[in-house]
Scaffold this motif. Structure first.
Motif, PDB file in Angstrom:
ATOM      1  N   THR A 210      -4.838  -3.531 -11.157  1.00 41.94           N
ATOM      2  CA  THR A 210      -4.696  -2.378 -10.262  1.00 41.94           C
ATOM      3  C   THR A 210      -3.665  -1.426 -10.855  1.00 41.94           C
TER       4      THR A 210
ATOM      5  N   ARG B 194       0.827  -1.206   0.000  1.00 41.58           N
ATOM      6  CA  ARG B 194       0.000   0.000   0.000  1.00 41.58           C
ATOM      7  C   ARG B 194       0.867   1.264   0.000  1.00 41.58           C
TER       8      ARG B 194
ATOM      9  N   THR C  84       4.021  -7.061 -11.581  1.00 40.01           N
ATOM     10  CA  THR C  84       3.950  -5.646 -11.236  1.00 40.01           C
ATOM     11  C   THR C  84       4.991  -4.891 -12.038  1.00 40.01           C
TER      12      THR C  84
ATOM     13  N   SER D 203     -13.111   1.302  -4.696  1.00 39.31           N
ATOM     14  CA  SER D 203     -12.008   0.891  -5.570  1.00 39.31           C
ATOM     15  C   SER D 203     -10.866   1.910  -5.636  1.00 39.31           C
TER      16      SER D 203
ATOM     17  N   GLU E 222     -10.337  -7.523  -9.340  1.00 38.35           N
ATOM     18  CA  GLU E 222      -9.354  -8.308  -8.597  1.00 38.35           C
ATOM     19  C   GLU E 222      -8.129  -8.663  -9.429  1.00 38.35           C
TER      20      GLU E 222
ATOM     21  N   PHE F 257      -1.433   2.200  -9.857  1.00 42.81           N
ATOM     22  CA  PHE F 257      -1.022   2.937  -8.661  1.00 42.81           C
ATOM     23  C   PHE F 257      -0.019   4.014  -9.042  1.00 42.81           C
TER      24      PHE F 257
ATOM     25  N   GLU G 297      -4.093   4.554  -5.434  1.00 42.31           N
ATOM     26  CA  GLU G 297      -4.266   3.233  -6.037  1.00 42.31           C
ATOM     27  C   GLU G 297      -5.710   3.105  -6.522  1.00 42.31           C
ATOM     28  N   TYR G 298      -5.873   2.569  -7.731  1.00 45.00           N
ATOM     29  CA  TYR G 298      -7.218   2.325  -8.260  1.00 45.00           C
ATOM     30  C   TYR G 298      -7.318   0.866  -8.687  1.00 45.00           C
ATOM     31  N   ARG G 299      -8.309   0.164  -8.132  1.00 48.24           N
ATOM     32  CA  ARG G 299      -8.511  -1.259  -8.386  1.00 48.24           C
ATOM     33  C   ARG G 299      -9.695  -1.437  -9.348  1.00 48.24           C
TER      34      ARG G 299
END
Length: 725
Positions: free
Chosen positions: A670, A24, A137, A625, A667, A672, A662-664
């Motif tokens: 994402t 995070r 990532t 989200s 699932e 960031f 961060e935007y999801r």
């Protein structure tokens, strides 16, 4: 290893970081997270490389740099991670995505073994049981920094695997400062009804450029400039380890590990030269001396443009270590009361082959050193060391009542260090250290919201082979590249006591509040510091200087509201002082006497440690989200290294603000982003003394005693995407 106890029964303050916390925060390493969010932690950017920070905790140092008196121990899955030669720690060896959790425990706990003067860091890595996921990532942004990390974990309930591979590269924000790291960690695991086994393999190759502090005169012209170059550290790391635990029955657990670890550290450092033409023309002499310098063949070196102006200092530290540890935990009632008794022992063997040379050279227009191929005889080092460490310990937590728990512990260590000089005899020597270390404390739960803790503990720090090789004030060394005869140093013994309160309030605005308030006091006996011995920035020797004290107050608040808004506040007051007066040699300090000495008094502040540290962070799920957060870091002023007498003006205090979001989408996807140093604050969190010599004459800065400072990175941002299965 196993046999953990509840945090409310630990007699010191404990910080905990999870994998979710670090993700995070978008931290690039454990050290980065500690600096941004953990109380009593600050950073000295001596190298100005994001993966090479000096971490200070409660006034104790843990750093990748040789030459600093290390004061914290680091363990990964129960295996000691400090390097055997100088007790340093390299933050780039373990990929960040492989970390499951990290705890930072204050105080010299005997259970953690040697060099836990100020506390210990315990890192636990992921397995396929704890992280059964697959993700990729990708991130990039300022300074051409990009980071790619692939993670994969799986289990079928009995067998599991985990793998994390990471590549990091950046050009750096300063001139001539590219860095790159490739690291990985993999684990094969088995889990049954009564135990578990994990086989872990880890490796890393890195090339880190840390061009370090610059004179304040150069800082005023260009903060991105470097003094001299190159300054490169390369790691070539491998580790294999087997750890596991077995429940003999419902009350007895056995746990152990065995490991092999190797790391070859290569360093290349370009510096201004201390060599000049002799009064008797034609030959080269060291500054301030009329003794002619000889090369490694015993021939005098002729003075010419190719050997004046710069030096290339190179070193290779080829080290490996092997160890094993075993412990037994007995969770049996004693006299009708709950009790946990743990007993264990460990053995570690390490061998190091260290070599170093100084090559004469000249400086180009970009202050880079051009080598001549001529090596200086007096700077050549070929040193082999063997260290055997044995320790045995026990801890016992006895629950007198449901609210009162008494904790006692002790450890006995024996350390033998054998040093063999392969380029002469001056460094050859044998040293043996042994000490018994007790600890005792208690916790009392007045109610779920208030818990009292307090205790006393002791822990030693044995002088490292590096320090023992650099302890003669009559013959200083230039770290990390030269060592000298080894007069003995006494081991450091930290004696500490700590008291405080902590607790948890639930159902506060549909959330909860965790808090802690405590006081700590640690006195080091026979403390070891690095004393300057010449005009050069790094020349000096290690010395016992008597007693030093670190004491302070810590306040922490951590809260969540409405299951979507999180806040944290940490305030630390750290009073780190010398208790024994002594004379320090700091010839580049403008307030030194005619001999270059300063008089350190009882109560003088230890340099590099801010007295006040404040950290505040908050993030909120604006919608389910989308998360937006920020953190603020404040450090008070601190004195420069080399100003142990506190005669000069300290570095000013500073505050830095960072943003992250961060935007999801779902699932599986994402995105960031992070923005560091929002207001582009210009500050210094490291300072020392040195001389510019003739290095900067091309830009009009004359030779003079001067302050060197570590400069802050400017505003910078990165964005990334995470794909998950």
């Amino acid at each position: 290893m196993g046999a953990g106890i509840s945090l409310d029964k630990v007699t010191t303050n404990v910080h905990v970081m999870t994998a979710e916390d670090m993700a995070r925060a978008q931290s690039i390493s454990i050290a980065d997270y500690m600096n941004q969010y953990m109380g009593s932690v600050s950073v000295n950017d001596a190298q100005n490389n994001p993966l090479q920070p000096d971490i200070q905790y409660r006034g104790f140092t843990i750093s990748p740099l040789m030459g600093l008196p290390q004061g914290l121990s680091v363990y990964t899955n129960g295996i000691r991670f400090n390097e055997p030669f100088g007790d340093s720690v390299h933050w780039d060896l373990i990929p960040k995505g492989a970390v499951e959790s990290m705890t930072l425990q204050g105080g010299p706990n005997p259970a953690y073994g040697l060099n836990s003067l100020g506390g210990a860091i315990a890192i636990k890595t992921k397995t396929g049981f704890t992280a059964p996921e697959h993700s990729l990532t990708l991130s990039g942004g300022s300074w051409s920094r990009h980071n790619e990390e692939l993670t994969s974990g799986w289990n079928n309930g009995e067998f599991a695997y985990f793998l994390d591979l990471q590549y990091f590269h950046e050009e750096g924000w300063r001139d001539f400062s590219p860095s790159g790291v490739f690291n990985g960690l993999g684990t094969l695991s088995w889990r049954g009804d009564d135990g578990q086994l994990n086989l872990t393999l880890a490796g890393a190759n890195s090339s880190l450029i840390g061009n370090g502090a610059i004179p304040v005169e150069l800082e005023a012209i260009d903060r991105a400039a470097i003094f001299t170059q190159p300054d490169k550290t390369s790691n070539h790391f491998f580790m294999s380890a087997l750890d596991g635990n077995l429940w003999v029955n419902n009350e007895i657990e056995l746990a152990g590990n065995i490991y092999y670890r190797s790391n070859r550290i290569d360093s290349l450092n370009g510096d201004g030269s201390e060599f000049e033409e002799c009064d008797d023309p034609g030959f080269l002499c060291e500054e301030g001396s009329d003794e002619i310098v000889e090369d490694i063949n015993g021939e005098p070196i002729l003075a010419n443009d190719e050997v004046e102006g710069g030096t290339l200092n190179t070193s290779e530290t080829d080290q490996w270590s092997f160890g094993l540890a075993l412990q037994a935990a007995f969770n049996q009632r004693l006299w009708g009361h709950e009790n946990q008794f743990v007993i264990g022992s460990s053995y570690d063997l390490s061998r190091v082959a260290y070599s170093a040379d100084t090559e004469l050279g000249s400086l180009n227009n970009e202050r880079g050193v051009i080598g001549s191929g001529i090596l200086v005889d007096e700077s050549r080092v070929r040193l082999d060391t063997t260290t055997n460490s044995f320790g045995t310990f026990f801890t016992d937590v006895f629950n007198v009542t449901e609210k009162l728990a008494v904790n006692v512990a002790a450890r006995y260590n024996i350390v033998e260090i054998d040093m063999q000089d392969r380029y002469g005899t001056a460094l050859t020597g044998k040293h043996k250290f042994g000490l018994f270390n007790p600890a005792a404390g208690l916790t009392y739960a007045f109610m779920p919201e208030i818990n009292f803790y307090g205790g006393y503990s002791e822990s030693p720090r044995v002088p490292t082979p590096m320090e023992l090789s650099c302890a003669d004030p009559k013959d200083p060394c230039k770290l990390p590249n030269a060592f000298i005869a080894d007069p003995p140093l006494d081991q450091v013994v930290a004696k500490s006591w700590e008291v405080g309160f902590r607790g948890h309030f639930s159902n506060v605005l549909d959330g909860g509040v965790q808090w802690n308030l405590g006081y700590f006091n640690t006195i080091n006996h026979n403390d070891i510091i690095f004393q300057s011995a010449g005009k050069a920035n790094s020349a000096g020797f290690f010395d016992n200087v008597g007693r030093t004290q670190r004491q302070g107050v810590e306040l922490g608040l951590n809260s969540s509201f409405f299951d979507r808004w999180r806040m944290a506040l940490n305030y630390s007051y750290i009073n780190a002082v010398y208790l024994t007066p002594f004379t320090a040699h700091s010839p580049s300090n403008p307030f030194a006497d005619a001999n270059g000495d300063i008089q350190v008094q009882n109560g003088s502040h230890i340099p590099g440690i801010p007295e006040h540290i404040v950290k505040f962070s908050s993030d909120v799920d604006i919608i389910e989200s989308l998360t937006f957060g920020f953190n603020v870091l404040f450090n008070a002023e601190q004195f420069l290294r080399g100003d142990e007498a506190n005669l000069d003006t300290p570095l000013r205090s500073f505050a830095v603000v960072n943003l992250y979001t961060e935007y999801r989408f779902n699932e599986h996807l994402t995105i960031f982003g992070r923005l560091n140093n929002l207001f582009n604050e210009k500050y210094n969190n490291f300072g020392a003394y040195g001389q510019t010599g003739d290095v900067l004459e091309g830009i009009g800065i004359a030779d003079q005693d001067t302050r060197f400072v570590g400069v802050s990175a400017p505003r910078a941002g990165w964005v990334g995407v995470k794909l998950s299965l």
